[in-house]
Design an enzyme around this catalytic site. Structure first.
Site, PDB file in Angstrom:
ATOM      1  N   CYS A   1      17.150   9.086 -27.554  1.00  0.00           N
ATOM      2  CA  CYS A   1      15.843   9.904 -28.325  1.00  0.00           C
ATOM      3  C   CYS A   1      15.732  11.151 -27.765  1.00  0.00           C
ATOM      4  O   CYS A   1      15.259  11.963 -28.543  1.00  0.00           O
ATOM      5  CB  CYS A   1      14.998   8.904 -27.980  1.00  0.00           C
ATOM      6  SG  CYS A   1      14.449   8.631 -26.390  1.00  0.00           S
TER       7      CYS A   1
ATOM      8  N   ASN B   1      20.011   1.144 -27.172  1.00  0.00           N
ATOM      9  CA  ASN B   1      20.713   2.160 -26.824  1.00  0.00           C
ATOM     10  C   ASN B   1      21.066   2.220 -25.144  1.00  0.00           C
ATOM     11  O   ASN B   1      21.789   2.997 -24.676  1.00  0.00           O
ATOM     12  CB  ASN B   1      20.315   3.805 -27.262  1.00  0.00           C
ATOM     13  CG  ASN B   1      18.854   3.941 -26.887  1.00  0.00           C
ATOM     14  OD1 ASN B   1      17.867   3.144 -26.651  1.00  0.00           O
ATOM     15  ND2 ASN B   1      18.401   5.387 -26.792  1.00  0.00           N
TER      16      ASN B   1
ATOM     17  N   GLY C   1      11.674   2.867 -30.033  1.00  0.00           N
ATOM     18  CA  GLY C   1      12.205   2.813 -31.384  1.00  0.00           C
ATOM     19  C   GLY C   1      11.994   3.715 -32.272  1.00  0.00           C
ATOM     20  O   GLY C   1      11.378   4.965 -31.884  1.00  0.00           O
TER      21      GLY C   1
ATOM     22  N   LYS D   1      10.886  -8.406 -26.151  1.00  0.00           N
ATOM     23  CA  LYS D   1      12.065  -8.461 -27.072  1.00  0.00           C
ATOM     24  C   LYS D   1      13.113  -7.696 -26.964  1.00  0.00           C
ATOM     25  O   LYS D   1      12.843  -6.482 -27.724  1.00  0.00           O
ATOM     26  CB  LYS D   1      11.566  -8.797 -28.361  1.00  0.00           C
ATOM     27  CG  LYS D   1      12.422  -9.392 -29.565  1.00  0.00           C
ATOM     28  CD  LYS D   1      12.268  -9.119 -30.888  1.00  0.00           C
ATOM     29  CE  LYS D   1      12.694  -7.850 -31.479  1.00  0.00           C
ATOM     30  NZ  LYS D   1      13.995  -7.796 -31.173  1.00  0.00           N
TER      31      LYS D   1
ATOM     32  N   GLU E   1       6.930   4.838 -27.629  1.00  0.00           N
ATOM     33  CA  GLU E   1       7.825   5.834 -27.431  1.00  0.00           C
ATOM     34  C   GLU E   1       9.182   5.969 -28.568  1.00  0.00           C
ATOM     35  O   GLU E   1       9.955   4.967 -28.751  1.00  0.00           O
ATOM     36  CB  GLU E   1       8.529   5.315 -26.138  1.00  0.00           C
ATOM     37  CG  GLU E   1       9.339   6.580 -25.312  1.00  0.00           C
ATOM     38  CD  GLU E   1      10.655   6.916 -26.049  1.00  0.00           C
ATOM     39  OE1 GLU E   1      11.138   7.582 -26.712  1.00  0.00           O
ATOM     40  OE2 GLU E   1      11.686   5.888 -25.444  1.00  0.00           O
ATOM     41  N   LEU E   2       8.720   6.635 -29.520  1.00  0.00           N
ATOM     42  CA  LEU E   2       9.511   6.887 -30.787  1.00  0.00           C
ATOM     43  C   LEU E   2      10.495   7.958 -30.576  1.00  0.00           C
ATOM     44  O   LEU E   2      10.993   8.507 -29.748  1.00  0.00           O
ATOM     45  CB  LEU E   2       8.450   7.064 -31.804  1.00  0.00           C
ATOM     46  CG  LEU E   2       7.227   6.089 -31.898  1.00  0.00           C
ATOM     47  CD1 LEU E   2       6.307   6.352 -33.045  1.00  0.00           C
ATOM     48  CD2 LEU E   2       7.667   4.619 -31.720  1.00  0.00           C
TER      49      LEU E   2
END
Length: 479
Positions: free
Chosen positions: A286, A154, A230, A177, A252-253
């Site tokens: 997020c 994003n 993610g 990645k 960091e979800l």
């Protein structure tokens, strides 16, 4: 004029760029048209082994590199990002969909992160503890080791810099990645680091089948830190893999940002801020404001004002100067949002704006949408929508508002709008979120920690805390 996707994709391992010969590839698409942009080579198991070996070599050298040298490379990378802003922003818009102005702002913020972390590289302090008889104890903070970092699509420029900059400032090497869907932005960021003089073994960039890459990198004893941005389910899966080698983690979800709007707010100013912030990056953020809990006395006026402003937004290709919201990043997202909207309306929500795909041909568009009176049982009120949907509900009292803000297991970001100073203090204390904005929508600054609690993760990025997350503490007792 150069094509908007003016980049050559590849893997970056050991200071060299690797193309797709003999490797599987992934087709990068333009979300505004659905057309292919380029083919991206995917790493093999041998490529990942080579990256792990390189990052071990890189760590041995980089940890011994003077902080002043590390800082200078970060600063030079920031300079190059700013010089190449227009080109990198066009690449980000072409592959991710956000409007060009937002992409330029993202590049600018990434450069500011680099500047901040360059300064932090010089401020990794320890302390001396005096003991009797001339003895002393030393408290040292040392780099944790090679980092494996995985980041989302994003914010394809900022997410990459947010991972690499604090790791390098702390003295760590890194394998990153990025998302295969936004590979070009990451490639250009790595080229900036390379051109700034970063030794080739210090930072590797790989793309590949996510499960294969994560399992191989996290199983290696070389990897000492996991950093992930993610979804909650993927984050929990990666933490289980990381547990086998007891590595440090920063997670960091996802979030499901509550917005508490009280009847003493400046209503027009609040609406202007919230509508623009809700639909930036097509809601694929997020920390996006999502659940709008509005005090009963102004609920109808708020709903009408929000819908009117939303209907006025111009949706289109992010390259078009008149567009205020671009497409979603991939074909999965409009389908997911449509299913959530249909579920909410079926449960009794009122559709005030949007609620359909766009006129973008084969592009991945979904109109900015406003739903009022959304039942708490609706899927969208419980699962993160991650798209251009605003969910409105009324509340009666302060206690009701706080209860709703804290109802879900998420705890990333929250927003409050009130002119009552005492209430502001109460809200700041009572809301379970890693970041709370009061009468503002700004939550991210280079010098302040960015992170959540509960299912939204743990640890912080940005600020001094971002560097500290890449350090381990050692105590040396000397007689």
């Amino acid at each position: 004029m150069a094509t908007p996707y003016d980049t050559t994709l590849g893997l970056y391992i050991g200071g060299r760029w690797i193309s797709g010969e003999g490797r599987d590839t992934h087709v990068v698409l333009n979300p505004a048209t659905g057309a292919p942009l380029a083919e991206l080579p995917l790493a093999t198991a041998a490529d990942l082994d080579e990256a792990l070996a390189a990052t071990e070599r890189g760590f041995a050298a980089w940890r011994a590199t003077a902080p002043e040298v590390r800082a200078a490379i970060l600063q030079k990378t920031a300079v190059l990002l700013r010089e190449r802003m227009d080109r990198i922003a066009r690449i980000a818009t072409a592959e991710q969909g956000k409007i060009l102005a937002e992409a330029k702002g993202e590049v600018a913020f990434a450069a500011a992160l680099l500047d901040f972390h360059a300064g932090e590289a010089l401020r990794i302090y320890g302390r001396v503890l005096p003991r009797s008889g001339g003895a002393r104890s030393l408290v040292l903070h040392q780099p944790v080791g090679p980092v494996a970092a995985f980041c989302a699509w994003n914010f394809p420029v900022m997410n990459v810099v947010r991972k690499i900059a604090p790791a390098l400032a702390a003295g760590c090497s890194i394998i990153i990645k990025p998302s295969e869907e936004t590979a070009g932005s990451a490639v250009e960021v790595l080229r900036c680091f390379q051109d700034a003089g970063l030794p080739g073994d210090v930072a590797q960039c790989v793309f590949g089948v996510p499960d294969m890459v994560s399992r191989q990198l996290l199983a290696s004893p070389a990897t000492r830190k996991l950093s992930f941005t993610g979804s909650v389910p993927v984050g929990k899966h990666l933490m289980k893999l990381a547990a086998d080698t007891m590595m440090k983690t920063t997670m960091e979800l996802g979030g499901h940002g509550p917005v508490l709007v009280f009847d003493d707010c400046d209503l027009d100013k609040t609406l202007d801020l919230l509508v623009a912030h809700k639909f930036r990056n097509a809601g694929q953020v997020c920390i996006a404001p999502t659940r709008f809990h509005v005090q009963e006395g102004i609920y109808d006026a708020f709903a009408a004002g929000f819908a009117t402003r939303t209907q006025a937004l111009a949706m289109g290709d992010g390259m078009d100067a008149g567009s205020q919201m671009g497409p979603m990043a991939n074909p999965r997202r409009p389908e997911a949002i449509a299913a959530m909207v249909d579920d909410a309306v079926g449960a009794g929500a009122r559709l005030l704006a949007g609620g359909a795909g766009g006129d973008g041909g084969n592009g991945f568009f979904y109109r900015p949408t406003v739903l009022a009176d959304v039942p708490l049982t609706a899927r969208a009120m419980n699962d993160e929508p991650f798209g251009p949907v605003a969910l409105l509900r009324p509340f009666a009292t302060l206690d009701d508002a706080i209860e709703q803000a804290n109802r879900l297991p998420y705890g990333l970001a929250a927003y409050c709008f009130t002119e009552n100073g005492r209430r502001q203090n109460l809200l700041g204390d009572a809301i379970d979120a890693g970041m709370v904005a009061i009468n503002s929508v700004r939550l991210s600054y280079p010098d302040s920690p960015f992170g959540g609690m509960k299912d939204s993760g743990h640890g912080s990025e940005d600020g001094p805390e971002g560097v500290q997350a890449h350090l381990v503490t050692k105590t040396v007792h000397m007689s």
